[in-house]
Design a protein around this motif. Sequence first.
Motif, PDB file in Angstrom:
ATOM      1  N   SER A  74     -58.087   9.164 -41.952  1.00 48.16           N
ATOM      2  CA  SER A  74     -56.222   8.562 -42.223  1.00 48.16           C
ATOM      3  C   SER A  74     -56.034  10.106 -41.403  1.00 48.16           C
ATOM      4  O   SER A  74     -54.857   9.867 -40.978  1.00 48.16           O
ATOM      5  CB  SER A  74     -55.977   9.213 -44.002  1.00 48.16           C
ATOM      6  N   LEU A  75     -56.135  11.064 -41.612  1.00 51.31           N
ATOM      7  CA  LEU A  75     -55.434  12.348 -40.449  1.00 51.31           C
ATOM      8  C   LEU A  75     -54.980  11.900 -39.545  1.00 51.31           C
ATOM      9  O   LEU A  75     -54.515  12.722 -38.485  1.00 51.31           O
ATOM     10  CB  LEU A  75     -55.948  13.641 -41.010  1.00 51.31           C
ATOM     11  N   THR A  76     -56.513  11.833 -38.389  1.00 52.45           N
ATOM     12  CA  THR A  76     -56.776  11.628 -37.030  1.00 52.45           C
ATOM     13  C   THR A  76     -56.831  10.227 -36.976  1.00 52.45           C
ATOM     14  O   THR A  76     -55.497  10.357 -35.701  1.00 52.45           O
ATOM     15  CB  THR A  76     -58.260  10.903 -37.096  1.00 52.45           C
ATOM     16  N   GLN A  77     -55.340   9.025 -37.171  1.00 50.25           N
ATOM     17  CA  GLN A  77     -54.861   8.208 -36.764  1.00 50.25           C
ATOM     18  C   GLN A  77     -53.345   8.401 -36.483  1.00 50.25           C
ATOM     19  O   GLN A  77     -52.758   7.853 -35.738  1.00 50.25           O
ATOM     20  CB  GLN A  77     -54.764   7.054 -38.655  1.00 50.25           C
ATOM     21  N   HIS A  78     -53.245   9.658 -36.974  1.00 55.15           N
ATOM     22  CA  HIS A  78     -51.615  10.150 -36.571  1.00 55.15           C
ATOM     23  C   HIS A  78     -51.396  11.445 -35.497  1.00 55.15           C
ATOM     24  O   HIS A  78     -52.289  11.628 -35.207  1.00 55.15           O
ATOM     25  CB  HIS A  78     -50.604  11.072 -37.843  1.00 55.15           C
ATOM     26  N   LYS A  79     -50.381  10.900 -34.824  1.00 53.51           N
ATOM     27  CA  LYS A  79     -50.191  11.547 -33.487  1.00 53.51           C
ATOM     28  C   LYS A  79     -49.316  12.809 -33.775  1.00 53.51           C
ATOM     29  O   LYS A  79     -49.066  12.989 -34.896  1.00 53.51           O
ATOM     30  CB  LYS A  79     -49.588  11.320 -31.929  1.00 53.51           C
ATOM     31  N   ILE A  80     -50.655  14.157 -33.050  1.00 58.01           N
ATOM     32  CA  ILE A  80     -50.027  15.456 -33.618  1.00 58.01           C
ATOM     33  C   ILE A  80     -50.240  15.719 -32.277  1.00 58.01           C
ATOM     34  O   ILE A  80     -51.318  16.554 -31.421  1.00 58.01           O
ATOM     35  CB  ILE A  80     -50.704  16.187 -34.486  1.00 58.01           C
ATOM     36  N   GLU A  81     -49.078  16.376 -32.113  1.00 58.58           N
ATOM     37  CA  GLU A  81     -49.029  17.126 -30.524  1.00 58.58           C
ATOM     38  C   GLU A  81     -48.614  19.008 -31.073  1.00 58.58           C
ATOM     39  O   GLU A  81     -47.860  18.801 -31.819  1.00 58.58           O
ATOM     40  CB  GLU A  81     -47.270  16.566 -29.582  1.00 58.58           C
ATOM     41  N   VAL A  82     -49.459  19.535 -30.060  1.00 59.70           N
ATOM     42  CA  VAL A  82     -49.243  20.812 -30.145  1.00 59.70           C
ATOM     43  C   VAL A  82     -48.890  21.692 -29.214  1.00 59.70           C
ATOM     44  O   VAL A  82     -49.279  21.346 -28.247  1.00 59.70           O
ATOM     45  CB  VAL A  82     -50.143  21.520 -31.473  1.00 59.70           C
TER      46      VAL A  82
END
Length: 157
Positions: A74-82
């Motif tokens: 579920s968390l890897t489906q979200h696009k997270i930019e850092v």
Amino acid sequence: MQLRFASFCLLMLLCTSCEFFSFKKKSQLQEVDTIINYSAVDVSPKFDACKKLIDQEAISNCFRTRIYNFLSQSLTQHKIEVRKPIDEEVKVEVIIDRKGNVSVKRIIASDLVKETIQNFDSLVTISVAKLPKLSPAIKRGIPVTTQYQIPIRIQVK
């Protein structure tokens, strides 16, 4: 005559020494186990896929594996930019109530994770809310509320 008297005495001796003729009042109450371990449950919470398992350890392993896999997917489906890479471990405390509903109690994360991924708490809360239906934990035949701490490794490059 002496044989009858001896037989009668022997019979009386046997009858009076028998526990059947005891005058003590026997308690028919069953002893109750008064020591209760409140930190452990008899049966862990279960996903529907784990219901066919019988062994308590197998049920616990199935629960842990499924919840870790579901949250990580579920968390890897979200696009997270850092801006800079993160390799941290976050602990999510979840509560599974006696009806099988799951909610987030708190999220323990470092300041780096909180600053870098500003919406991380909401992403985790949404992921936990999407968990499939659970059967609650059982303690002495009664559904109970339980709390679990789930470690999540955050590796973002």
